[in-house]
Design a protein around this motif. Structure first.
Motif, PDB file in Angstrom:
ATOM      1  N   GLU A   1      39.757  56.006  64.050  1.00 25.38           N
ATOM      2  CA  GLU A   1      38.584  56.218  63.193  1.00 25.38           C
ATOM      3  C   GLU A   1      38.925  57.143  62.029  1.00 25.38           C
ATOM      4  OE1 GLU A   1      35.538  57.805  65.743  1.00 25.38           O
ATOM      5  OE2 GLU A   1      35.093  55.858  66.653  1.00 25.38           O
ATOM      6  N   THR A   2      39.728  58.158  62.296  1.00 20.94           N
ATOM      7  CA  THR A   2      40.087  59.128  61.272  1.00 20.94           C
ATOM      8  C   THR A   2      40.969  58.492  60.202  1.00 20.94           C
ATOM      9  OG1 THR A   2      39.919  60.891  62.924  1.00 20.94           O
ATOM     10  CG2 THR A   2      41.081  61.416  60.879  1.00 20.94           C
ATOM     11  N   VAL A   3      41.966  57.724  60.630  1.00 23.08           N
ATOM     12  CA  VAL A   3      42.844  57.048  59.679  1.00 23.08           C
ATOM     13  C   VAL A   3      42.055  56.037  58.855  1.00 23.08           C
ATOM     14  CG1 VAL A   3      44.804  55.458  59.467  1.00 23.08           C
ATOM     15  CG2 VAL A   3      44.963  57.451  60.987  1.00 23.08           C
ATOM     16  N   GLU A   4      41.122  55.354  59.490  1.00 24.08           N
ATOM     17  CA  GLU A   4      40.297  54.391  58.760  1.00 24.08           C
ATOM     18  C   GLU A   4      39.510  55.076  57.644  1.00 24.08           C
ATOM     19  OE1 GLU A   4      36.482  51.518  59.647  1.00 24.08           O
ATOM     20  OE2 GLU A   4      38.045  51.619  61.182  1.00 24.08           O
ATOM     21  N   ARG A   5      38.986  56.252  57.921  1.00 26.41           N
ATOM     22  CA  ARG A   5      38.177  56.961  56.920  1.00 26.41           C
ATOM     23  C   ARG A   5      39.025  57.653  55.852  1.00 26.41           C
ATOM     24  NH1 ARG A   5      32.963  58.914  56.052  1.00 26.41           N
ATOM     25  NH2 ARG A   5      32.921  60.797  54.790  1.00 26.41           N
ATOM     26  N   PHE A   6      40.103  58.326  56.268  1.00 24.51           N
ATOM     27  CA  PHE A   6      40.869  59.172  55.353  1.00 24.51           C
ATOM     28  C   PHE A   6      42.151  58.525  54.813  1.00 24.51           C
ATOM     29  CE2 PHE A   6      38.237  62.188  57.595  1.00 24.51           C
ATOM     30  CZ  PHE A   6      37.902  63.109  56.624  1.00 24.51           C
ATOM     31  N   GLY A   7      42.675  57.528  55.519  1.00 24.65           N
ATOM     32  CA  GLY A   7      43.969  56.963  55.148  1.00 24.65           C
ATOM     33  C   GLY A   7      45.105  57.802  55.723  1.00 24.65           C
ATOM     34  N   GLU A   8      46.241  57.192  55.925  1.00 30.70           N
ATOM     35  CA  GLU A   8      47.370  57.877  56.559  1.00 30.70           C
ATOM     36  C   GLU A   8      47.888  59.061  55.749  1.00 30.70           C
ATOM     37  OE1 GLU A   8      50.544  55.345  57.873  1.00 30.70           O
ATOM     38  OE2 GLU A   8      49.170  54.023  58.967  1.00 30.70           O
ATOM     39  N   ASP A   9      47.660  59.071  54.448  1.00 33.14           N
ATOM     40  CA  ASP A   9      48.179  60.139  53.594  1.00 33.14           C
ATOM     41  C   ASP A   9      47.379  61.434  53.663  1.00 33.14           C
ATOM     42  OD1 ASP A   9      50.196  58.452  52.782  1.00 33.14           O
ATOM     43  OD2 ASP A   9      49.151  57.809  50.974  1.00 33.14           O
ATOM     44  N   ALA A  10      46.318  61.456  54.443  1.00 38.24           N
ATOM     45  CA  ALA A  10      45.496  62.662  54.545  1.00 38.24           C
ATOM     46  C   ALA A  10      45.215  63.039  55.996  1.00 38.24           C
ATOM     47  CB  ALA A  10      44.186  62.473  53.785  1.00 38.24           C
TER      48      ALA A  10
ATOM     49  N   GLU B   1      52.294  72.722  53.807  1.00 33.10           N
ATOM     50  CA  GLU B   1      53.692  72.988  54.147  1.00 33.10           C
ATOM     51  C   GLU B   1      54.314  71.887  54.999  1.00 33.10           C
ATOM     52  OE1 GLU B   1      53.601  76.809  55.984  1.00 33.10           O
ATOM     53  OE2 GLU B   1      52.941  77.817  54.154  1.00 33.10           O
ATOM     54  N   THR B   2      53.518  70.910  55.381  1.00 31.95           N
ATOM     55  CA  THR B   2      54.015  69.786  56.164  1.00 31.95           C
ATOM     56  C   THR B   2      53.390  68.505  55.632  1.00 31.95           C
ATOM     57  OG1 THR B   2      54.329  68.964  58.425  1.00 31.95           O
ATOM     58  CG2 THR B   2      52.216  69.976  57.946  1.00 31.95           C
ATOM     59  N   ASP B   3      54.079  67.423  55.812  1.00 35.25           N
ATOM     60  CA  ASP B   3      53.564  66.133  55.352  1.00 35.25           C
ATOM     61  C   ASP B   3      52.606  65.554  56.388  1.00 35.25           C
ATOM     62  OD1 ASP B   3      55.082  66.163  53.014  1.00 35.25           O
ATOM     63  OD2 ASP B   3      56.806  65.234  54.021  1.00 35.25           O
ATOM     64  N   PRO B   4      51.639  64.762  55.905  1.00 34.62           N
ATOM     65  CA  PRO B   4      50.760  64.063  56.855  1.00 34.62           C
ATOM     66  C   PRO B   4      51.596  63.230  57.829  1.00 34.62           C
ATOM     67  CG  PRO B   4      49.951  63.830  54.617  1.00 34.62           C
ATOM     68  CD  PRO B   4      51.320  64.445  54.518  1.00 34.62           C
ATOM     69  N   ARG B   5      51.096  63.098  59.058  1.00 35.74           N
ATOM     70  CA  ARG B   5      51.814  62.282  60.041  1.00 35.74           C
ATOM     71  C   ARG B   5      50.821  61.642  60.992  1.00 35.74           C
ATOM     72  NH1 ARG B   5      53.368  67.649  61.408  1.00 35.74           N
ATOM     73  NH2 ARG B   5      52.477  68.321  63.377  1.00 35.74           N
ATOM     74  N   VAL B   6      51.047  60.353  61.218  1.00 37.38           N
ATOM     75  CA  VAL B   6      50.189  59.553  62.085  1.00 37.38           C
ATOM     76  C   VAL B   6      51.088  58.646  62.910  1.00 37.38           C
ATOM     77  CG1 VAL B   6      48.418  57.754  62.130  1.00 37.38           C
ATOM     78  CG2 VAL B   6      48.276  59.579  60.445  1.00 37.38           C
ATOM     79  N   GLY B   7      50.702  58.408  64.158  1.00 37.61           N
ATOM     80  CA  GLY B   7      51.468  57.491  64.992  1.00 37.61           C
ATOM     81  C   GLY B   7      52.621  58.143  65.720  1.00 37.61           C
ATOM     82  N   THR B   8      52.623  59.460  65.770  1.00 40.07           N
ATOM     83  CA  THR B   8      53.720  60.179  66.427  1.00 40.07           C
ATOM     84  C   THR B   8      53.437  60.419  67.909  1.00 40.07           C
ATOM     85  OG1 THR B   8      52.778  62.297  65.780  1.00 40.07           O
ATOM     86  CG2 THR B   8      54.399  61.331  64.285  1.00 40.07           C
ATOM     87  N   VAL B   9      52.204  60.199  68.318  1.00 40.39           N
ATOM     88  CA  VAL B   9      51.793  60.447  69.705  1.00 40.39           C
ATOM     89  C   VAL B   9      51.386  59.123  70.328  1.00 40.39           C
ATOM     90  CG1 VAL B   9      50.189  61.717  71.167  1.00 40.39           C
ATOM     91  CG2 VAL B   9      50.981  62.749  69.030  1.00 40.39           C
ATOM     92  N   ASP B  10      51.881  58.860  71.533  1.00 35.75           N
ATOM     93  CA  ASP B  10      51.590  57.589  72.201  1.00 35.75           C
ATOM     94  C   ASP B  10      51.294  57.839  73.683  1.00 35.75           C
ATOM     95  OD1 ASP B  10      51.432  55.043  73.203  1.00 35.75           O
ATOM     96  OD2 ASP B  10      53.487  54.480  72.685  1.00 35.75           O
ATOM     97  N   PHE B  11      50.056  57.585  74.066  1.00 37.57           N
ATOM     98  CA  PHE B  11      49.642  57.797  75.453  1.00 37.57           C
ATOM     99  C   PHE B  11      49.256  56.485  76.136  1.00 37.57           C
ATOM    100  CE2 PHE B  11      48.130  62.023  73.647  1.00 37.57           C
ATOM    101  CZ  PHE B  11      49.272  62.709  74.033  1.00 37.57           C
ATOM    102  N   ILE B  12      49.662  55.369  75.597  1.00 36.68           N
ATOM    103  CA  ILE B  12      49.245  54.072  76.156  1.00 36.68           C
ATOM    104  C   ILE B  12      49.733  53.895  77.587  1.00 36.68           C
ATOM    105  CG2 ILE B  12      51.178  52.632  75.388  1.00 36.68           C
ATOM    106  CD1 ILE B  12      47.456  51.761  75.019  1.00 36.68           C
ATOM    107  N   ASP B  13      50.808  54.595  77.967  1.00 37.68           N
ATOM    108  CA  ASP B  13      51.321  54.492  79.341  1.00 37.68           C
ATOM    109  C   ASP B  13      50.293  54.946  80.368  1.00 37.68           C
ATOM    110  OD1 ASP B  13      51.665  57.175  78.324  1.00 37.68           O
ATOM    111  OD2 ASP B  13      52.954  57.588  80.054  1.00 37.68           O
ATOM    112  N   TYR B  14      49.339  55.758  79.935  1.00 35.77           N
ATOM    113  CA  TYR B  14      48.295  56.247  80.835  1.00 35.77           C
ATOM    114  C   TYR B  14      47.465  55.098  81.405  1.00 35.77           C
ATOM    115  CZ  TYR B  14      43.925  58.465  82.280  1.00 35.77           C
ATOM    116  OH  TYR B  14      42.809  58.854  82.981  1.00 35.77           O
ATOM    117  N   LEU B  15      47.252  54.069  80.574  1.00 35.95           N
ATOM    118  CA  LEU B  15      46.414  52.954  80.982  1.00 35.95           C
ATOM    119  C   LEU B  15      47.152  52.057  81.943  1.00 35.95           C
ATOM    120  CD1 LEU B  15      44.809  52.128  77.549  1.00 35.95           C
ATOM    121  CD2 LEU B  15      43.792  53.393  79.435  1.00 35.95           C
TER     122      LEU B  15
END
Length: 170
Positions: free
Chosen positions: A122-131, A156-170
């Motif tokens: 939802e956050t990426v959809e609203r803000f885009g990956e660059d924010a 001081e750091t670049d935006p980052r998305v997709g670095t965390v993956d918890f799909i194994d939980y399911l």
């Protein structure tokens, strides 16, 4: 940045981290969930989930031209210069929620939501990956997480998305 949405599934550490960020930056923190309750910015109570149904339009009006850190699992629904999404492994998240008195059903629902990246998407959809800045809080001290948030807020750091993956939980 003067307007930062600090969001994430309930139990990821937003409230604790937001206070540490405020201490380090001098930014004001708006604890949105408290405001929703105190200012009656909701339309009804969802008895099944034991939660309030937030009136997003009323919240936007109440916020007006806000500055600082907007902290809530709903923060990403409002205008900001950037969004920080706190993440936590679903097993740890579920434990945290149970420890603070949530029902097993609510803790499980939030853990599944976290595994499915609901708030992040939802956050990426609203803000885009660059924010958007995604930060994993699992097994990390809140002060260390706050350092990462401050680095994002101060550019001081670049935006980052997709670095965390918890799909194994399911």
């Amino acid at each position: 940045m003067t307007r930062v949405a600090l969001t994430g599934t309930p139990g990821t550490g937003k409230t604790t981290v937001s206070e540490a960020v405020a201490d380090r930056t001098g930014l004001d923190v708006i604890h949105l969930n408290d405001a929703i309750r105190e200012e009656k910015l909701f339309t009804e109570r969802d008895a099944e989930r034991d939660s309030l149904v937030t009136d997003l339009d009323a919240v936007a009006e109440w916020l007006g031209e806000w500055d600082g850190v907007l902290e809530s699992h709903l923060a990403h629904h409002f205008d900001a210069e950037a969004a920080v999404v706190l993440r936590c492994h679903p097993e740890e998240l579920e434990r945290r929620l149970l420890d603070r008195g949530e029902t097993e059903a609510k803790a499980r629902e939030n853990a599944e939501s976290e595994a499915l990246d609901v708030v992040l998407a939802e956050t990426v959809e609203r803000f885009g990956e660059d924010a958007v800045y995604e930060i994993d809080t699992t097994d990390r001290d809140p002060e260390a997480v706050a350092e990462d948030v401050v680095a994002a807020v101060e550019g001081e750091t670049d935006p980052r998305v997709g670095t965390v993956d918890f799909i194994d939980y399911l």
